[in-house]
Scaffold this active site. Structure first.
Site, PDB file in Angstrom:
ATOM      1  N   LYS A 151       0.850  -1.192   0.000  1.00 58.49           N
ATOM      2  CA  LYS A 151       0.000   0.000   0.000  1.00 58.49           C
ATOM      3  C   LYS A 151       0.882   1.237   0.000  1.00 58.49           C
ATOM      4  O   LYS A 151       1.962   1.245   0.583  1.00 58.49           O
ATOM      5  CB  LYS A 151      -1.019   0.004   1.140  1.00 58.49           C
ATOM      6  CG  LYS A 151      -0.474   0.031   2.545  1.00 58.49           C
ATOM      7  CD  LYS A 151      -1.641   0.170   3.554  1.00 58.49           C
ATOM      8  CE  LYS A 151      -1.106   0.527   4.934  1.00 58.49           C
ATOM      9  NZ  LYS A 151      -2.177   0.781   5.903  1.00 58.49           N
ATOM     10  N   SER A 221      -2.752  -1.399  -3.196  1.00 61.48           N
ATOM     11  CA  SER A 221      -3.829  -0.440  -2.936  1.00 61.48           C
ATOM     12  C   SER A 221      -3.212   0.885  -2.529  1.00 61.48           C
ATOM     13  O   SER A 221      -2.073   0.924  -2.073  1.00 61.48           O
ATOM     14  CB  SER A 221      -4.767  -0.964  -1.855  1.00 61.48           C
ATOM     15  OG  SER A 221      -4.085  -1.079  -0.630  1.00 61.48           O
TER      16      SER A 221
END
Lengths: 348, 348, 348, 348
Positions: A151, A221
């Site tokens: 992330k 993400s």
């Protein structure tokens, strides 16, 4: 979890001695928000978990949030069940079992500068961190890596404004439009770090565009609150003594139930040995020759349609609706497909 | 169908001679609306199909709409694909094949009076019509019936007002609250008509409440625009010469992929012989020990979550997202389960 | 507030000395959730405010949450803006101004037992607490009360189950169906406590049903996490020395812009003196002879339609989209209408 | 309208003689869909109106749909009411009244070629048609024009594919991304046709980008089913003998209730003389210094938030929720503002 703020099972595991809170390195889970820009269930879950751990760790929640990797995906469409999987790492001097076992490697890049964002420089920084994570997991062969959760940052309105004021060129001036670049650059960073893609093939023009360059084990993400890229690498290491191992496969489309068994077999196990699944869901306008309405529906976002469908297909094989399933597959699999990884109870 | 108004494939089948429009008796399909009170895609599809048939049948659309049974379910969540299945019936004097084949039986009740609605009288009227449909299909043994689609009236605000003015007692004064009674009374009518439930067991208190009384082949839906109950009964008849036969099974829960094969086997066929599936999707708050959020989601209706999940599970087995899948299972299966029927290409 | 967790403005007011955190008695605000069962923005906001106050109050967040009344309404539809209004109370020995000024009164009932819930006993307990709040605010004349915010319990599934096991009768066995009884009994409690309705007129059959019994200053909400009813009473007291006073009026329908001025005039002020507004929004199927689609929309809840409309109408008069606007008006106004209160900068 | 297919009031007006169906030139209305790509209520309304007129006009529905301009906006959020306003034109030899009265002018461009789409050529074609519409309405002074409704084509996937195959350059390759270019080029066409903007100021780079170029009376919408641009121009003509006249103004923001009266005054009338309103709603992230959540809400589209708010503000002034209100204001007003037009009963 009965709600994003529900930490009762975490507390129960700690109270019973089943879980040593000092060994927690990562928490990966699903929360029951909408998965969009106004989904605050992820923030509530992180805050609640950090507060629950405060008395056990003797540190403030801010320190806990920076030390433990919290990865939440909002949106429990269809049968998906809100839950968290807590990962621990211990230095127990157990004699390693005969087969390689689940090992985690953690690493982090430095801050990504706005003018690096979405460029080959971004990819290289992630690739370097992936190599550090490999070493941290004590995995020699990249083929033993089955899942790399990354992330990292988006281009925020503030970052865009200051970069433009400084005369810097950016890959996009649109904060929302920066998502594919973020996910794409991080996925290519995994691919380069693991040798799936050669670094010189990654050009400015290929990031978020040339989908024939991809990792098969990345899951990325992005969020506006981050400045660095955080890597959690999952693989099988000969020096690990976990009861689990991990494998992966590819969902050819949203209906590919066979990929679940393939992921288990890749870990030398069977479907009934699966303890948890990580996967991505990809929407499509056509599926096996039929038109779907995921993208034309103005009431329900296409990612929600895709998660509802793929989640049910996977759960129909494993029998367990507590699946980590998120969206956005740029450079994380061949075009139109989606990655799936399974952690299994090791057989030998 | 590219839109609820798209009749191009219907027209193509007629133009090519593959379909004789005079033989059409029923159209069953899915449209891409929200499946709720403000879903006008069903009305648009019926109107469009009737208009497309006008030049071929030489009758006005109003006559066509009353002669052909149009059954649409709104909501193509997840992978579900908008489509229509057109059923024809011909009196061809072909020698019947060795095995019983797909036969349709059609029948209709008289108007249901407001004070009959949702009562045993409603059930008996449907049961009588089901017996007529059995005869119409030339099926002797109710065990050869595998799917009975019934649509009928709701209590409208106008009907409620006039009944109350006349001092009549109704099962409910709430138009929306009349849905379970409508679906329930019609399903029990199927159960009584086919001998699955004894008529005397159906008391006023049992309708929409005692879910241990049920049919295993009923699929019922209700709409405020109807005044009578229309029955389309599907079974296998020794006097039929169709290329198809039909079977049914029960989905034990939303993840029960095995029910698809069971439905095919019930028609003496295998999954790869399936040409179309009719099923119901049932939401739940718990599934295999895990909490789902279908019922607590204020943004997406629980029926939409359930259809997205069950549709994907069925399609992952058949490979075909064009499934007729609707919601509301009162008295149409054991509590918590859901009915599924499959039309298959007959093997012998 | 930039998010439900944003306490930066609160911290800024404390840091600047403009706000003494020890004087905070209530926080009333709007958060950007969906206002439904899966709206976790309210919990996140309460937790975030309590955490922000911890270092200033020297008490744990749990104590702060029980001492300060936090009232959040989820749903900022249309122009509505996420915000919090913080109320303080100080014992400053200022000479009271010539006119009565804004005073708050706080009180709490004991736990409401399941078999009391929604009955006249529930109403009487709230009425008693309202009288205590009146005394706490040092208001002699109930006509000086303009807004009474009450929040209290719902019947939870657990409470229903244990009450049934004990053979107790409940007003409903449906947790969701208990909302109107909760809001209604509390509103009637306000009406009885202030003398708007005589206690003997409140029968078991009237609660949540006979809407001709009502308060004109109550605003009630219910949540499953509560066990007691908490009262925050706002009125004008001769012994108060606040810079503000309060008035109220009634919105005749969703388009009644004139009610905003009426509320200001009721506080002896004008629209330009308004500093904050509390109101309820009521949906309807017909409005000034036209059909609306609030109730038939299966995609957007009718309360969200109503809040979007009424919020914009009020803001078009005051120029300020930071309005506290919630739904559900049982016994809180004449049928079809909605209450509105305005806090104004006092003129004299 | 009780539903998008409800033509009962239209039929009633015809049956009573109040409306001569041969004089109908345009129908402008709101339908209760979601206003998005899967909103089929507009198609259903057009089809239903054309079918209702078939027996009266003696022509097939296809001819009626091409001769009468049907303009529907989907989405009746908040208080907005589904309705249609039917415009007629008669050649009655009445002596014109003292003041200019409402006149309609109709015109149409030729097909817009894909490589003209969104370019100055597109603008010029619309401008020419606007001048024809001016002549058709017998209006000499462009200042007497108060509302110009234009609908025209989008770039469809098919058009994009064939243009690319032919090596043509397009303003965008994204069908959805073609909406601002469509609305923008048509609005600038109105501005050039009426002399609000000089033709030479419209460069390729300005369309859909330089929002300081604008008309103040354009209202444009685009649909993939169209190939030409259709103009319905509304103004006041000295040769017209209608009972109505028209005026316009600008909403400074979503809360600008004063614009309603300004539009009426621009038609030499007062608010109580208004019979119908046409307006656009514009979403914003900030409003009068407060943050709104229209754009960050992943559950409800920002255009729906904006229509709910602006519709209620306008209706709170006129008392009538049957307003034609749509979204997308490119080049149709100064940036951040929105156009509003009012048809009034003429006073003299």
């Amino acid at each position: 979890m009965a709600a994003p703020s529900d930490t009762s099972e975490l507390k129960g595991l700690i109270a019973s001695g089943a879980l040593d809170p000092r060994e927690i390195v990562a928490v990966i889970g699903k929360t029951e928000g909408n998965g969009g820009a106004n989904d605050f269930t992820r923030a509530l879950a992180t805050l609640s978990f950090a507060l629950a751990l405060e008395p056990h760790l003797g540190r403030a929640k801010e320190a806990i949030m920076s030390e433990i990797a919290f990865v939440w995906s909002g949106g429990t469409e269809g049968v998906l069940s809100p839950h968290a999987t807590v990962f621990t790492r211990s230095n127990a001097s157990t004699i390693p079992p005969a087969s390689p076992r689940l090992a985690l490697g953690l690493a982090m890049t430095r801050d990504i500068a706005p003018d690096e964002f979405g460029t080959p420089a971004h990819v290289i920084l992630v690739a370097d961190a992936v190599r550090q994570a490999l070493a941290d997991a004590d995995i020699k062969d990249p083929a033993d890596v089955h899942y790399v959760q990354v992330k990292g940052p988006l281009l925020t309105p503030a970052a865009i404004a200051s970069a433009k004021a400084a005369g810097q060129a950016l890959v996009t001036d649109d904060p929302n439009g920066s998502k594919p670049f973020a996910r794409g650059a991080m996925a290519l960073g995994v691919a380069v770090g693991l040798g799936e893609v050669q670094a010189e093939k990654v050009t400015p023009a290929s990031i978020a565009r040339d989908m024939n360059l991809y990792s098969k084990v990345a899951s990325t993400s992005a969020g506006g609150e981050l400045t660095k890229c955080e890597i959690i690498l999952f693989g099988n290491s000969p020096s690990a003594s976990s009861d689990y191992s991990i494998g992966h496969a590819t969902l050819k489309d949203a209906l590919d139930a066979s990929a679940v068994g393939a992921a288990a077999r890749s870990a030398n196990a069977a479907v009934e040995d699966i303890v948890t699944v990580f996967a991505k869901a990809e929407a499509s306008t056509m599926l096996r020759g039929r038109r779907t309405t995921m993208y034309s529906d103005a009431d329900i976002n296409y990612e929600r349609h895709a998660r509802a469908a793929v989640g049910a297909v996977i759960a129909s094989v494993t029998g367990d609706p507590a699946i980590f399933l998120s969206g956005g597959t740029e450079h994380q699999c061949p075009p139109g497909e989606a990655p799936i990884a399974a952690i299994v109870r090791a057989r030998s």
